[in-house]
Enzyme design. Structure first.
Site, PDB file in Angstrom:
ATOM      1  N   THR A   9       0.832  -1.352   0.079  1.00  0.00           N
ATOM      2  CA  THR A   9       0.099   0.079  -0.048  1.00  0.00           C
ATOM      3  C   THR A   9       0.703   1.492  -0.035  1.00  0.00           C
ATOM      4  O   THR A   9       0.254   2.291  -0.022  1.00  0.00           O
ATOM      5  CB  THR A   9      -0.921   0.031   1.285  1.00  0.00           C
ATOM      6  OG1 THR A   9       0.015  -0.325   2.290  1.00  0.00           O
ATOM      7  CG2 THR A   9      -1.938  -1.081   1.015  1.00  0.00           C
ATOM      8  N   GLU A  10       2.129   1.305  -0.215  1.00  0.00           N
ATOM      9  CA  GLU A  10       3.031   2.175   0.252  1.00  0.00           C
ATOM     10  C   GLU A  10       2.785   3.572  -0.869  1.00  0.00           C
ATOM     11  O   GLU A  10       2.551   4.770  -0.529  1.00  0.00           O
ATOM     12  CB  GLU A  10       4.510   2.063  -0.063  1.00  0.00           C
ATOM     13  CG  GLU A  10       5.197   1.242   0.875  1.00  0.00           C
ATOM     14  CD  GLU A  10       4.837  -0.309   0.945  1.00  0.00           C
ATOM     15  OE1 GLU A  10       5.559  -1.017   1.705  1.00  0.00           O
ATOM     16  OE2 GLU A  10       4.111  -0.652   0.085  1.00  0.00           O
TER      17      GLU A  10
END
Length: 245
Positions: free
Chosen positions: A122-123
């Protein structure tokens, strides 16, 4: 407060559990330090044949603790220690894995997951980059799949994680998948295990040696960026990020 707990070895297998369910076992500075120390103790214990890395609560690891993030260099050192530990490290995952948690998973020699586990890088959605965890992940995961999930942050399930090489096996009963793995490790000669692990991890260890400085700098730079500061604030405040279309 202890955030990593260790069992007594059971027939040569010690279990280390990420035990900070209040923040979904996020990678805080404390958790990274405690897990590194616990691995060192297991590695030095002649009575330990293998290490199981697992978790309490419904999340294996939610990624970096955005309130108390670890030094990127310390997290790289932790993943590298998993890779270089002379004992096999087996991940046991019953819950969700996000962001930096996938780096822990990829650093392990074997990973088994329950059918209900889920995974996501999810960065990019909060303005940072899956930089430091790219070292073990790119060595394990199918290249096309890595391109998709690094860039989109999509969630995927255990069957897909097995298909792309992130996990070794999955089952609706994670311990049923884990049992033959541990039985096999218990039958193996300790010295042969250590040398076999060196053979299997040589390429990823080379990648750590060659790429660590660059990915640490990239990660630190992105965390300091205005985009990331806004993305992390939006995440913590549970509001939409300004770039979402």
């Amino acid at each position: 407060m202890t955030v990593v707990t260790a069992s007594k070895p059971e027939r040569g297998v010690v279990t280390l559990a990420l035990d900070s369910p209040a923040n979904r076992n996020a990678l805080s500075a404390a958790l990274v330090a405690e897990l590194t120390a616990a691995l060192e103790r297991a590695g030095a214990d002649d009575g330990v044949r293998a290490v199981v890395l697992t978790h309490t609560g419904s999340t294996f690891c939610s990624g970096a603790d955005l309130r108390q993030p670890p030094d990127p260099a310390a997290f790289v050192a932790l993943m590298r220690r998993i890779v270089t530990l002379p004992k096999p490290v087996v991940a046991r995952v019953r819950g969700h894995v996000r962001a930096g948690g996938l780096g822990l998973l990829a650093a392990c020699d074997i990973a088994v997951a329950g059918e209900g586990a889920s995974f996501a890088l999810t960065e990019v959605r909060i303005g940072v980059v899956a930089a430091v965890i790219s070292i073990p992940l790119l060595a394990r995961v199918d290249a096309r799949a890595a391109g998709r999930y690094f860039l989109t942050g999509e969630r995927f399930e255990s069957a897909e994680a097995a298909r792309i090489g992130l996990v070794t096996a999955y089952d609706d009963d994670v311990d049923r998948a884990l049992a033959p793995v541990l039985d096999g490790l218990r039958e193996a000669a300790p010295g042969a295990l250590a040398d076999t692990k060196k053979l299997l991890t040589a390429k990823v260890l080379s990648a750590f040696d060659e790429e660590s400085d660059a990915v640490i700098a990239l990660s630190a730079g992105r965390f300091r960026s205005a985009e990331a500061q806004e993305g992390m604030a939006a995440f913590l405040e549970r509001r939409e990020r300004p770039w979402v279309l």
